[in-house]
Design a protein around this motif. Structure first.
Motif, short mmCIF file in Angstrom:
data_model
loop_
_atom_site.label_atom_id
_atom_site.label_comp_id
_atom_site.label_asym_id
_atom_site.label_seq_id
_atom_site.Cartn_x
_atom_site.Cartn_y
_atom_site.Cartn_z
N ARG A 238 0.90 5.64 0.86
CA ARG A 238 0.22 5.79 -0.48
C ARG A 238 1.01 5.63 -1.56
N LEU A 242 1.18 -2.34 -4.62
CA LEU A 242 -0.18 -2.81 -4.55
C LEU A 242 0.11 -4.28 -4.63
N PHE A 244 -2.14 -6.36 -3.51
CA PHE A 244 -3.47 -6.87 -3.31
C PHE A 244 -4.17 -6.64 -4.60
N ARG A 254 -12.41 -3.32 -3.67
CA ARG A 254 -11.32 -3.22 -2.90
C ARG A 254 -10.40 -2.44 -3.01
N TYR A 255 -10.21 -1.48 -4.20
CA TYR A 255 -9.41 -0.31 -4.33
C TYR A 255 -10.13 0.75 -3.51
N ASP A 257 -11.68 0.54 -0.56
CA ASP A 257 -10.98 -0.08 0.89
C ASP A 257 -9.62 0.55 0.91
N TYR A 258 -8.63 0.52 -0.08
CA TYR A 258 -7.32 0.65 0.02
C TYR A 258 -7.16 2.37 0.24
N SER A 261 -8.23 3.77 3.44
CA SER A 261 -7.14 3.34 4.37
C SER A 261 -5.93 4.40 4.42
#
Length: 455
Positions: A238, A242, A244, A254-255, A257-258, A261
């Motif tokens: 965490r 970042l 990506f 996309r954030y 999805d992060y 995870s």
């Protein structure tokens, strides 16, 4: 977080709702605001020790005195006052008793600096009565981890047990660090992406300019910003810069999805924090969370989860710039000035992106690794980061001049950058200044930092 959340909101049944939660932050430029948060260490003036929660001169006593004298509303967790609220502002506690002002969303740096000034005047008045001081540094300069009393907040109990499973410095992060950050708005997904990328790339510059945590347990620790270093060994799930975010196609989805995870910490229900550490929010979406079987997450659960991500820039319904050590009064105003100047004026944002868009992922990672130790002396592209810092401060200055938000005397916001311009020009950070004093007139006595740098 300023207070225990209230379990409310409609159940979330689809990933798209998580994306829409972030998209709801988009707003036109005339509604952009500035939210400044800063933490500081409370200590007894008599012996410089950190404060417990209980007792006539404890953290609880400060909160109650602020409520009684200045009209703050108490926020309770069980029998304990653990936060205060007034309008859109709040006062809250970090795990080791760090005292935090989460400021209201305001329109100008003049306003946010006035808010900081009022808050510090209040805590200083209460402190004078109770024999308490407040110190703005990025890391506790004297006391060991085991010397720091823990605050009675349920979420901290869960985090305290989980942190050592993921890194060696997480408990130090919780109990011995303080920061200043600013929360800023975006107009659209594209605007968010550009600001996010500039914020991440230039965060090491802010870390270097604000570096003031060179002491651990009374001695120099070899770092300019030990607070920043601590985040590199807190929780790899965490934290970080970042990469990506710089990839093609990055956006709200996309954030999300992060964030999905990243393992959970807790769920708040009926006044209690339920330990969900290590569990998967995607299971929650499917009604399979083991601590709440069959239940679906609420909007507040998703918002709570987003607050447990700790990258250098964090996305919620706004962007949080998180790379700076806490500091003295003038620097609490300089941090929002820096980022507002860079991100809230279109020409300045373009110039900032032009400055950093060619940096490689390897270069950004090297800055994140080396700046906590070397500060403005960090080698970069044939020179040092000091040269970049000069450019960044100048871009921010022009951005603030272009914004032209005037105070009553006709001053724009650019004068709030004066302390950073001096640091960038001289290369002498607050950490360097304190180390010189420690080795010179302080004669190795760390107690002098409490005398010279308290609010």
């Amino acid at each position: 977080m300023s207070a225990p959340p209230k379990s409310r909101g409609e159940p979330i049944t689809d990933r798209r709702q998580l994306v829409e939660h972030l998209e709801a932050g988009c707003k036109p430029a005339d509604r952009w605001r500035i939210g400044t948060e800063h933490e500081k260490f409370a200590f007894r003036r008599a012996d410089k020790r950190p404060l417990p929660y209980d007792g006539p001169d404890g953290i609880g006593a400060i909160l109650n005195a602020l409520a009684d004298r200045y009209g703050w509303e108490r926020v309770m967790e069980g029998d304990n006052v653990i936060a205060l609220s007034k309008g859109e502002a709040s006062v809250s506690l970090e795990p080791g008793g760090q005292f935090e002002l989460s400021g209201a969303p305001l329109m100008t740096i003049h306003q946010t600096c006035g808010e900081v000034t009022e808050h510090l005047a209040e805590v200083k008045a209460i402190g004078a009565d109770l024999g308490i001081g407040m110190l703005g540094l990025g890391f506790n300069p004297k006391w060991r981890r085991e010397d720091i009393p823990w605050m009675p907040k349920g979420r901290y109990r869960i985090m305290r047990a989980y942190m050592p499973k993921r890194g060696t410095l997480g408990l130090d992060m919780m109990t011995r660090t303080s920061t200043v950050q600013v929360n800023l708005d975006f107009a659209s997904e594209a605007d968010m992406v550009k600001k996010f990328r500039v914020g991440l790339a230039l965060q090491p510059v802010a870390t270097a300019l604000f570096a003031n945590s060179p002491f651990t347990e009374g001695r120099p620790n070899g770092f300019q910003s030990y607070r920043s270093h601590i985040w590199t060994d807190t929780d790899p799930d965490r934290t970080g810069d970042l990469p990506f975010v710089f990839e093609d196609g990055f956006g709200f989805e996309r954030y999300v999805d992060y964030a999905l995870s990243v393992p959970m910490y807790f769920v708040y229900r009926d006044g209690q924090y339920l330990d969900a550490s290590g569990l998967d929010f995607r299971d929650f979406l499917a009604g399979r969370l083991s601590v709440l079987p069959g239940e679906m997450p609420l909007a507040t659960d998703w918002n709570d989860h987003l607050t447990t991500l700790f990258p250098e820039v964090r996305l919620k319904r706004y962007l949080e710039m998180r790379g700076a050590d806490g500091g003295p009064w003038g620097r609490l105003c300089a941090l929002p000035a820096l980022w507002v100047g860079l991100l809230y004026d279109g020409t300045a944002l373009d110039a900032a992106w032009d400055l950093c868009k060619g940096w490689t992922a390897q270069e950004r990672a090297a800055l994140r690794r080396d700046v906590p130790r070397l500060g403005l002396d960090t080698p970069f592209r044939g020179g040092t980061l000091q040269a970049v810092a000069k450019q960044v401060v100048e871009i921010a200055r022009e951005g603030l001049r272009s914004r032209a938000r005037m105070a009553g005397m006709g001053d724009d916001e650019s004068h709030f950058l004066t302390t950073l311009a001096e640091t960038a020009e001289s290369g002498i950070t607050p950490a360097t200044e304190m180390l010189r004093k420690f080795e010179g007139p302080w004669a190795g006595n760390i107690d002098r930092v409490y005398e010279e740098y308290a609010y």
